[in-house]
Design a protein around this motif. Structure first.
Motif, PDB file in Angstrom:
ATOM      1  N   TYR A   4       5.327  -1.847  -7.727  1.00 22.57           N
ATOM      2  CA  TYR A   4       4.003  -1.421  -7.253  1.00 22.57           C
ATOM      3  C   TYR A   4       3.259  -0.640  -8.328  1.00 22.57           C
ATOM      4  O   TYR A   4       2.052  -0.811  -8.510  1.00 22.57           O
ATOM      5  N   CYS A  52      -9.819  -1.010  -3.662  1.00 21.09           N
ATOM      6  CA  CYS A  52     -10.029  -1.633  -2.357  1.00 21.09           C
ATOM      7  C   CYS A  52      -9.703  -3.124  -2.431  1.00 21.09           C
ATOM      8  O   CYS A  52      -9.003  -3.667  -1.572  1.00 21.09           O
ATOM      9  N   THR A  57      -7.791  -4.509  -4.711  1.00 17.11           N
ATOM     10  CA  THR A  57      -6.344  -4.573  -4.954  1.00 17.11           C
ATOM     11  C   THR A  57      -5.564  -4.477  -3.651  1.00 17.11           C
ATOM     12  O   THR A  57      -4.593  -5.208  -3.431  1.00 17.11           O
ATOM     13  N   ASN A  58      -5.995  -3.585  -2.786  1.00 10.86           N
ATOM     14  CA  ASN A  58      -5.314  -3.375  -1.512  1.00 10.86           C
ATOM     15  C   ASN A  58      -5.328  -4.637  -0.643  1.00 10.86           C
ATOM     16  O   ASN A  58      -4.397  -4.897   0.120  1.00 10.86           O
ATOM     17  N   PRO A 105       1.251   0.393  -0.422  1.00 13.19           N
ATOM     18  CA  PRO A 105      -0.007   0.233  -1.160  1.00 13.19           C
ATOM     19  C   PRO A 105      -0.983   1.375  -0.936  1.00 13.19           C
ATOM     20  O   PRO A 105      -1.635   1.832  -1.885  1.00 13.19           O
ATOM     21  N   TYR A 106      -1.078   1.864   0.307  1.00  9.37           N
ATOM     22  CA  TYR A 106      -2.010   2.949   0.597  1.00  9.37           C
ATOM     23  C   TYR A 106      -1.588   4.238  -0.113  1.00  9.37           C
ATOM     24  O   TYR A 106      -2.441   4.989  -0.609  1.00  9.37           O
ATOM     25  N   ILE A 136      -2.222   3.725  -3.903  1.00  8.48           N
ATOM     26  CA  ILE A 136      -3.659   3.712  -4.159  1.00  8.48           C
ATOM     27  C   ILE A 136      -4.248   5.108  -4.023  1.00  8.48           C
ATOM     28  O   ILE A 136      -5.113   5.508  -4.804  1.00  8.48           O
ATOM     29  N   THR A 140     -11.805  -2.550   3.826  1.00 10.04           N
ATOM     30  CA  THR A 140     -10.398  -2.916   3.989  1.00 10.04           C
ATOM     31  C   THR A 140     -10.151  -3.544   5.357  1.00 10.04           C
ATOM     32  O   THR A 140      -9.499  -4.591   5.464  1.00 10.04           O
ATOM     33  N   LYS A 180      -9.290  -7.466   5.480  1.00  9.97           N
ATOM     34  CA  LYS A 180      -7.979  -7.932   5.948  1.00  9.97           C
ATOM     35  C   LYS A 180      -8.124  -8.859   7.158  1.00  9.97           C
ATOM     36  O   LYS A 180      -7.356  -9.817   7.312  1.00  9.97           O
TER      37      LYS A 180
END
Length: 275
Positions: free
Chosen positions: A28, A80, A82-83, A108-109, A112, A210, A214
């Motif tokens: 990561y 954002c 990337t997430n 990830p959060y 980030i 996000t 998603k």
């Protein structure tokens, strides 16, 4: 302080969790680091900021606002995007690896968050450096390192990666608030809420994009590198102008200064096209 801060996570995970967990952390970190390296290329403006700080303090504040606003926005925007795609990419890249689970929707959060906080404080860090006030703020760096170690050590044996990342987030947030507060009060002579407001607005945009992104991507098959790259390009085309447009509308004076700075380059571009 920097040595402790930058290396404690890996050492703690190696000792308490083992090298398989370190492998997840490293993967990561590698992917997030690519985006962070892109953002680091924009910090070349520090030379112009430094010169202006010593020549014209009022002009410097205007340039500081332009750099802080758009650098922070670009940071939130790129992470954002990337997430939206990091977990589909990770699933594809680690397919067939069964000795440890690389897919964790929380990671990830957390990763980030560390990069968002770290990059959002860059403008204030520059102001402190230009003013030569590191000695006045060095205790913040010490507390940052202590907080990072304390939170990480307390929970690493039980919560592993999540704990060390929470330690990083807590310490980064403390130092970022201190940096912005000190730079605003002692160097820029204004309220730190100008910077905090920019963070919050970008955070709201990050969360909204996000959630919607998603949901939209749930209707798309992200099962190949080609599809991930293709949809990531589409996301960039949509999300980057959205972030920059909303931010520019909320701070029109800063936008006007930015256009003033960019006008010579835009003029040359138009001239080049006509020829």
């Amino acid at each position: 302080s920097g040595l402790i801060f930058n290396n404690s996570d890996m050492l703690l995970l190696t000792y308490f969790q083992g090298l398989k967990t370190v492998s997840v952390y490293s993967m990561y970190q590698l992917l997030m680091g690519i985006v962070d390296t892109m953002l680091a290329n924009f910090t070349g403006m520090s030379f112009i900021l430094g010169q202006t700080f010593n020549r014209d303090r009022n002009r410097y504040i205007k340039l500081h606002d332009v750099f802080e606003l758009y650098y922070t926005t670009l940071t939130f925007c790129l992470f954002c995007i990337t997430n939206l795609f990091i977990l589909p990419f990770m699933k594809l890249y680690t397919a067939g690896v069964n000795d440890i689970n690389y897919i964790d929707p929380v990671l990830p959060y957390l990763f980030i968050a560390t990069y968002l906080i770290s990059r959002s404080r860059v403008a204030s860090m520059y102001a402190i450096n230009f003013a030569g006030h590191f000695r006045q703020t060095q205790h913040h760096a010490v507390v940052e390192a202590v907080l990072n170690l304390a939170v990480s050590v307390i929970g690493v044996w039980k919560w592993g990666i999540h704990s060390v990342l929470m330690g990083t987030i807590v310490s980064l947030l403390y130092r970022a608030i201190c940096m912005v507060g000190y730079a605003s009060k002692h160097i820029l002579n204004r309220s730190p809420w100008i910077s905090y407001r920019r963070w919050l607005l970008n955070l709201v945009l990050f969360l909204v994009v996000t959630v919607i992104g998603k949901w939209l991507l749930s209707f798309v098959a992200l099962d190949s590198y080609f599809s991930i790259i293709g949809w990531a390009v589409v996301a960039c085309i949509v999300v980057i102008p959205l972030f920059l447009g909303v931010i520019s509308l909320t701070e029109r004076e800063v936008f006007a200064t930015a256009m003033e700075i960019m006008s010579p380059f835009l003029r040359r571009l138009r001239i080049g096209k006509t020829h």
